[in-house]
Write a protein that holds these residues in place. Structure first.
Motif, PDB file in Angstrom:
ATOM      1  N   ASN A  24     -15.329  36.143  31.337  1.00  0.00           N
ATOM      2  CA  ASN A  24     -15.835  37.220  31.656  1.00  0.00           C
ATOM      3  C   ASN A  24     -15.596  38.393  30.880  1.00  0.00           C
ATOM      4  O   ASN A  24     -15.923  39.650  30.846  1.00  0.00           O
ATOM      5  CB  ASN A  24     -16.198  37.527  33.260  1.00  0.00           C
ATOM      6  N   SER A  28     -19.370  37.238  24.585  1.00  0.00           N
ATOM      7  CA  SER A  28     -20.259  36.146  24.538  1.00  0.00           C
ATOM      8  C   SER A  28     -20.868  35.778  23.382  1.00  0.00           C
ATOM      9  O   SER A  28     -21.304  36.777  22.444  1.00  0.00           O
ATOM     10  CB  SER A  28     -21.320  36.311  25.655  1.00  0.00           C
ATOM     11  N   PRO A  35     -19.457  40.141  29.142  1.00  0.00           N
ATOM     12  CA  PRO A  35     -20.091  39.889  30.407  1.00  0.00           C
ATOM     13  C   PRO A  35     -19.908  40.693  31.276  1.00  0.00           C
ATOM     14  O   PRO A  35     -20.764  41.386  31.978  1.00  0.00           O
ATOM     15  CB  PRO A  35     -19.919  38.502  30.759  1.00  0.00           C
ATOM     16  N   ASN A  38     -21.437  43.958  30.515  1.00  0.00           N
ATOM     17  CA  ASN A  38     -22.757  44.023  30.715  1.00  0.00           C
ATOM     18  C   ASN A  38     -23.261  44.006  31.808  1.00  0.00           C
ATOM     19  O   ASN A  38     -24.128  44.606  32.283  1.00  0.00           O
ATOM     20  CB  ASN A  38     -23.179  42.745  29.753  1.00  0.00           C
ATOM     21  N   TRP A  39     -22.609  43.511  33.017  1.00  0.00           N
ATOM     22  CA  TRP A  39     -22.885  43.426  34.438  1.00  0.00           C
ATOM     23  C   TRP A  39     -22.454  44.992  34.953  1.00  0.00           C
ATOM     24  O   TRP A  39     -23.480  45.396  35.472  1.00  0.00           O
ATOM     25  CB  TRP A  39     -21.712  42.585  35.141  1.00  0.00           C
TER      26      TRP A  39
END
Length: 102
Positions: A24, A28, A35, A38-39
């Protein structure tokens, strides 16, 4: 891919946690984004509701095996002797909390 051994479920959970953290926090290949960022920046506002029984298929509540003609059963890649009167029958397996014997 993980190429080492682990001793128990706690060890496995720690390995999975470390893997999740590593994956994470790196870029990616699919999205070319990190990630976790992005989250936090795009997806956090739109979580999807998960099914209540989502993980049920992955946990075997009643562990059973059929006793072979040799009066044995296999569990976790080990053969166990069983009373010959159970040949051909399905028998239940009980695991104690320490998971060291059945």
């Amino acid at each position: 891919m993980y190429n080492d051994e682990f001793c128990d479920t706690v060890d496995l959970i720690n390995i999975v946690d470390e893997l999740c953290h590593d994956l994470n926090h790196e870029v990616s290949q699919a999205t070319n984004k990190v990630p976790i960022f992005n989250w936090e920046n795009e997806e956090k506002e739109y979580p999807r509701k998960l099914l209540d029984d989502l993980l049920v298929p992955y946990f075997e509540e009643d562990i059973t095996r059929i006793v072979s003609k040799e009066s044995t059963m296999i569990f976790c890649k080990c053969k166990y002797s069983v009373d010959p009167c159970y040949i051909g029958y399905t028998v239940g397996i009980e695991l104690p909390d320490d998971e060291q014997h059945i």
